[in-house]
Design a protein around this motif. Structure first.
Motif, mmCIF file in Angstrom:
data_model
loop_
_atom_site.group_PDB
_atom_site.id
_atom_site.type_symbol
_atom_site.label_atom_id
_atom_site.label_comp_id
_atom_site.label_asym_id
_atom_site.label_seq_id
_atom_site.Cartn_x
_atom_site.Cartn_y
_atom_site.Cartn_z
ATOM 1 N N GLY A 139 0.805 -1.218 0.000
ATOM 2 C CA GLY A 139 0.000 0.000 0.000
ATOM 3 C C GLY A 139 0.838 1.267 0.000
ATOM 4 N N GLY A 140 2.160 1.104 0.049
ATOM 5 C CA GLY A 140 3.032 2.264 -0.013
ATOM 6 C C GLY A 140 3.417 2.825 1.346
ATOM 7 N N LEU A 141 2.886 2.233 2.413
ATOM 8 C CA LEU A 141 3.212 2.731 3.746
ATOM 9 C C LEU A 141 4.400 1.962 4.330
ATOM 10 N N LEU A 142 4.962 2.548 5.371
ATOM 11 C CA LEU A 142 6.176 1.971 5.957
ATOM 12 C C LEU A 142 5.906 0.622 6.608
ATOM 13 N N ASP A 143 6.836 -0.284 6.422
ATOM 14 C CA ASP A 143 6.707 -1.624 6.988
ATOM 15 C C ASP A 143 7.453 -1.682 8.322
ATOM 16 N N ASN A 144 6.978 -2.533 9.198
ATOM 17 C CA ASN A 144 7.650 -2.735 10.483
ATOM 18 C C ASN A 144 7.834 -4.208 10.737
#
Lengths: 645, 254, 228
Positions: A139-144
């Motif tokens: 989705g383009g958001l940061l992964d953790n």
């Protein structure tokens, strides 16, 4: 000397916000008149130099490498923690604070750690804005990811090269200020002395490593960001050039040294293969998420493996001892670093190690590959497996990795107050070079966080408190007596080194020091060993000063002379570490005293007698260092014994 | 597995300083462990030289785990030696044969002057970076990290370019000593990310101008840089750099 | 600053000149081939003679032809300039020679290949282009109502010499190697060597570098056999 940590008043969660709004400021017009020296260009140094320059201070930055981009922060693999709660899994500033305090075995200062957790989120924002390519989801958001056994996913990462990407971000910010003329960069320069004027740090003497010339540099404040001292062990995961020299010179000029014996031994490193070995390579801790650690149950099987008569696959399932899963059923292979390291040492001490040296345990992916398939394992650890293959020539898809603990990080360092100032006015220490945030043991993915927190978001505010009094000082001349004398002292020291003309190489002394430190001040320590080690280090130091051989001259590019200066300092620091370890008769974090363990052989902390920071004052090489204690008071957390059973 | 220990003849470039002409010196080493890394083999040589009262070979090295980009040896005609995608520090002696002669030279390029022996000055790379290899964002100015989603594909490709370690093997391997791969990696990283957009055109113009000014050669697209890059940076980035530069220089107002 | 000046002064600008002039020459080569293939039509040279005559008299073709010479000269001048700069970028060469190549033979030897091609071009121009224009013993021939010079025998005679024909065939090999790198390289310089285009350009470039010189080489071979 009375230690004052200058912790602001008020409730813990409000201390930083309040302090930040009330700390004294320096006006833009005055900032232009103030010079700040930053020694070291890793995450802490580069971020501090860039941020201070952005504020308008004139900065001089120094690094011994050929470029600021090469500082050893670049080698950090795993990730950086931040209490963003992007995963909606209940993370918060308090939880990150709590985990860090607990992980540090309650030997860190609450106020500093809370501040660290508070600014952690801003670090991520800043790095993203710089164009750091963090891992992202579709989705383009940061992964953790979850790291080092924490129960929330708060670790941001950039493949296995998080340190590299963060450092290049800070380096780019630094480069921008260099181009603007706000930062003057001195690469291939080593700080070799702090210059004190009227009790304040007013500059440094640096050696231009290419020409060999000594240079005087003045500043209204000096910031030490020179990293940790793990290389005192000779073999460590540090870079070859990582050294304690800048911090040690500061110490000898009056800065107290905090908790020198707190060193972190990382459990998943590649074992030593021979005498020629120059460093140890870390394999990311994330491997323990899927790899199972084991040694053979019997010494006979282990011996057969050591001698090459048997392979790992020859050992039947029933004859394997998955000792972490056996001893710590709740956490299994994911116990904290210190616990995993000690367990490996115990297994090898029992004669059950698996390399030709007997000093290695297996990290086996067989079951994970059977369960998840080779593709999944390859997607998760492909680059690490390749690196392992490259170095050892073994294929981890087919045969278990061999790992052994190695020195990785030093929690100890220059003692600093809440402002990150040492006990020397105007002399600051940030990043791994200070003692401040990790207590007796550092959690995974927290080193990058601390380095950048100090450099981007703490020091630029707190340094104003001191510099507000310096606005009338004006340009500091380097012609004064203090500078002349300091340069003379350095020249004399170098002349003395060059004049020894002995028979043994610098490297050989370093290697011998490392063996003493590892043997007696490594994963397990006791009074007898430490006492012996102190004498051995002193003897070695005397031998060094009478028999070291340094080729070449002082007035040229001479890496052997540079190394000699660093090893000379390690030979002094080593003794202090041993003394510190002797005094701390409890086991806590990375410091395991054999005299202080539970009946099951686990570490036993002693909060009644040792809930303090040891801050050591230099007292000449012949005398004993003087111990100052900063008592640690805990308001927000309750002290408990760590248990991973 | 071959032999545990091998004997080697080393032909090493020795040069006292930048002004010195330099020459090859030949050394013999016996009993080199095949488990040792290439730099550890040089350590052994240096230990031997020091004990014999000779000048050790100066070489750049630091992290010894393939990420700092400091090591820089031209080994048997190849930057970082015979194993592809490997820095000198991670090259191990098991890739060499007993009795082999190994020729070791510094990176050779006019903008990388020799400091001593195998040590060269690569500060030209820092100058190129300072010319525009950054996003102009002061500390504290950043919006929330998740305020701007970035397609994973773009982020991944930006990462591939950002993996550059700045070792200079591309320059060393290029027959023209061109720095295009290095410059293209940084330009690509920012061209692919939204954060890099505001300064996109200015950045590429400045970085290329600095690269040219420093005296690097011209890229003739041989692809040797890509083949020798220890981090596998693709020359697709050079195509992107060309495109970025052409587009920037053909845009009015820049 | 003036953008175009910046561009032309830059290393990428210099490469752009090489790419654009090179691509023009590639195009020219294709047209030249189509014309030349008419030598193989068994009509006693009629098609070829008409083609040669048209080429020599069409004003547009004349302009293109002048441009062609200009681009050849520019291509040569820029290549010399680039070579000198590149030599200056590495004043001291390496002693070590790689056991295993990391780039193609073509790409490493464009200068030598180009020099050979230039030499060939001079021989070629002297042998045909100059002969066609000034040859004293060129007869006239009439097709229908039009009388034009009969240049076909010049070619036929030249290729009846085995050495001359062999020289042409060999030089077409050299052209092939030059094209093999030059074609792809030009597109890379234009910034198009990425994603899906990369493969396409590579394939097209390889085909072009094989087919075009091969067809050119076919002409002297066939004509030599015909005359033998």
């Amino acid at each position: 000397m009375k230690l004052d940590a200058k912790i602001p008043a008020g409730a813990l969660p409000e201390k930083w916000t309040k302090y930040r709004s009330t700390v004294r400021l320096v006006s833009p017009a005055n900032k232009r008149k103030i010079d700040i020296i930053v020694v070291g260009t890793g995450l802490a140094g580069a971020s501090a130099a860039a941020s201070l320059a952005e504020l308008g201070y004139k900065v001089k930055a120094f690094c011994f490498q050929d470029s600021p981009r090469r500082a050893h922060s670049i080698a950090a693999q795993g990730g950086i923690n931040a209490a963003k709660n992007y995963q909606n899994d209940g993370d918060s500033v308090f939880r990150l604070f709590y985990d860090t305090i607990k992980g540090g075995d309650y030997r860190a200062r609450e106020a500093n750690v809370h501040r660290l957790a508070e600014v952690s989120g801003s670090i991520i924002d800043q790095c993203v804005a710089q164009g750091v390519p963090f891992a992202r989801e579709y989705g383009g958001l940061l992964d953790n990811r979850s790291f080092g056994g924490t129960q929330v996913s708060r670790t941001f990462y950039a493949r296995g090269q998080t340190g590299q990407q963060l450092l290049l971000g800070a380096y780019s910010a630094l480069s921008r200020q260099i181009e603007k003329g706000q930062v003057e960069m001195f690469s291939r320069h080593e700080m070799v002395e702090v210059v004190m004027v009227d009790g304040k740090a007013r500059g440094i003497i640096a050696r231009d490593l290419v020409s060999g010339k000594l240079e005087r540099h003045s500043g209204h404040a000096v910031v030490i960001a020179s990293g940790g001292y793990g290389n005192v062990f000779y073999l460590s995961t540090n870079a070859m050039g990582s050294n304690v020299t800048a911090a040690w010179k500061a110490h000898k000029q009056g800065a107290l040294f905090g908790n020198p014996c707190f060193t972190q031994i990382h459990p998943t490193c590649l074992p030593q293969t021979g005498e020629y070995q120059s460093k140890l390579t870390l394999m990311s801790e994330s491997l323990r998420n899927d790899g199972r650690v084991w040694v053979p149950k019997t010494k006979e099987d282990a011996k057969a493996i050591q001698e090459g008569r048997k392979k790992a696959s020859d050992i039947a399932e029933a004859d394997r001892d998955y000792y972490l899963e056996r001893k710590y059923p709740a956490f299994g292979n994911l116990v904290p670093r210190d616990v995993a390291s000690r367990a490996a040492k115990e297994a090898c001490d029992e004669g059950r190690g698996v390399a030709p040296t007997g000093l290695a345990v297996f990290l086996d992916f067989r079951d994970a590959i059977n369960r998840l398939g080779k593709d999944v394992i390859s997607a998760r650890y492909g680059n690490l497996f390749e690196m392992y293959d490259k170095i050892t020539g073994d294929n981890p898809y087919e045969t278990p990795m061999k790992i052994y603990p190695a020195v990785h990080y030093t929690m100890g360092g220059l003692w600093v107050d809440y402002n990150l100032m040492t006990t020397v006015p105007g002399l600051y220490a940030i990043g791994e070079a200070n003692f401040s945030d990790h207590g007796a043991n550092r959690l995974g993915a927290s080193a990058l966080m601390q380095g950048l927190a100090d450099g981007y978001f703490v020091l630029p505010y707190t340094i104003g408190d001191y510099l507000a009094d310096e606005i009338g000082t004006g340009k500091i001349s380097t012609d004064g007596d203090a500078f002349v004398q300091a340069e003379q002292i350095v020249t004399e020291r170098q002349k003395r080194l060059m004049g020894i003309k002995g028979k043994q190489s610098v490297e050989s002394f370093h290697r011998r020091l490392g063996k003493i430190m590892w043997e007696y001040c490594g994963m397990a320590r006791n009074e007898e060993g430490l006492t012996k080690a102190r004498d051995m280090i002193r003897a070695l130091r005397d031998e060094f000063w009478s028999d070291v051989r340094i080729p070449g001259t002082m007035e040229e590019f001479n890496p052997e002379l540079d190394k000699a200066g660093r090893v000379a300092d390690f030979l002094e620091l080593g003794e202090l570490m041993v003394i510190d370890a002797l005094v701390r008769k409890e086991s806590c974090g990375g410091h395991f005293r054999l005299e202080s363990q539970t009946p099951e052989g686990e570490a036993k902390r002693d909060d009644d007698n040792f809930a303090f920071v040891s801050a050591w004052e230099f007292n000449g090489l012949e005398g004993d260092p003087i111990l100052h204690q900063e008592n640690l008071e805990f308001e927000a957390v309750k002290l408990t014994q760590r248990s991973y059973k | 597995m071959g032999k545990e220990n091998i004997g080697l003849t080393l032909k090493v470039w020795r040069q006292k300083n930048e002004a010195d002409k330099g020459h090859f010196e030949t050394y013999k080493l016996s009993e080199v462990s095949t488990h040792a890394s290439f730099l550890e083999m040089i350590d052994v040589l240096n230990e031997q030289l020091i004990v014999e009262g000779k000048d050790p070979v100066a070489f750049d090295h630091d992290c010894r785990e393939g990420i700092c980009g400091m090591c820089s040896m031209y080994i048997n005609g190849r930057a970082h030696g015979p194993q592809s995608a490997t820095t000198t520090c991670q090259l191990h002696m098991r890739h060499f044969n007993d009795g082999e002669t190994i020729t070791i030279e510094p990176w050779r390029a006019a903008p990388f002057p020799v400091i001593k022996d195998l040590t060269v000055d690569r500060s030209a790379f820092d100058q190129i970076m300072a010319a525009g290899g950054y996003v102009s964002v002061n500390t504290g100015n950043a919006p929330d990290g998740n305020a701007m989603p970035i397609p994973k594909e773009d982020a991944d490709e930006a990462f591939n370019a950002a993996a550059c370690i700045g070792c200079g093997a591309c320059v060393a391997a290029c027959k023209n000593a061109s720095a295009m791969l290095f410059v293209s990696a940084k330009v690509s990283q920012y061209a692919l990310l939204p954060q890099g957009q505001p300064e996109r055109k200015e950045r590429v113009l400045k970085m290329v101008a600095k690269m040219d000014e420093l005296g690097f050669g011209n890229c003739t697209n041989t692809g040797a840089c890509e083949a020798e890059c220890p981090k596998g940076i693709s020359i697709t980035n050079i195509a992107r750099l060309n495109r970025e530069f052409l587009s920037a220089s053909l845009t009015p107002g820049h | 600053m003036n953008n175009l000046t910046t561009l032309l002064k830059s290393s990428i600008g210099r490469k752009l000149m090489m790419a654009l002039t090179g691509l023009f020459l590639v195009l020219f080569l294709l047209i030249h081939l189509i014309g030349n293939l008419q030598l193989l039509i068994p009509d006693g040279g009629e098609a070829f003679n008409i083609y040669a005559h048209t080429m020599g008299n069409n004003p547009l073709i004349q302009i293109v032809s002048k441009l062609n010479f200009l681009f050849i000269i520019l291509h040569v001048i820029y290549s010399i300039w680039l070579s000198r700069l590149n030599k200056a970028a590495r004043p001291i060469g390496y002693a070590g020679k790689p056991a295993q190549a990391t780039s193609t033979l073509s790409s490493r030897n464009m200068g030598i290949l180009g020099t050979l091609i230039l030499a060939f071009l001079l021989v070629h121009l002297k042998g045909f282009w100059y002969e066609f224009k000034t040859g004293a013993d060129i007869m006239m021939v009439t097709y229908g109502t039009e009388t034009i010079p009969d240049v076909f025998p010049v070619v036929a005679t030249a290729y009846s010499n085995v050495w001359y024909a062999a020289f042409y065939v060999i030089m077409m090999g050299v052209v092939g190697f030059h094209l093999y790198h030059g074609f792809q390289s030009a597109f890379q310089t234009l910034g198009l060597g990425y994603n899906k285009y990369k493969k396409l350009i590579q394939t097209a470039g390889t085909l072009f570098a094989i087919l075009v010189p091969a067809l050119f080489a076919l002409i002297p071979i066939v004509m030599y056999i015909q005359n033998a």
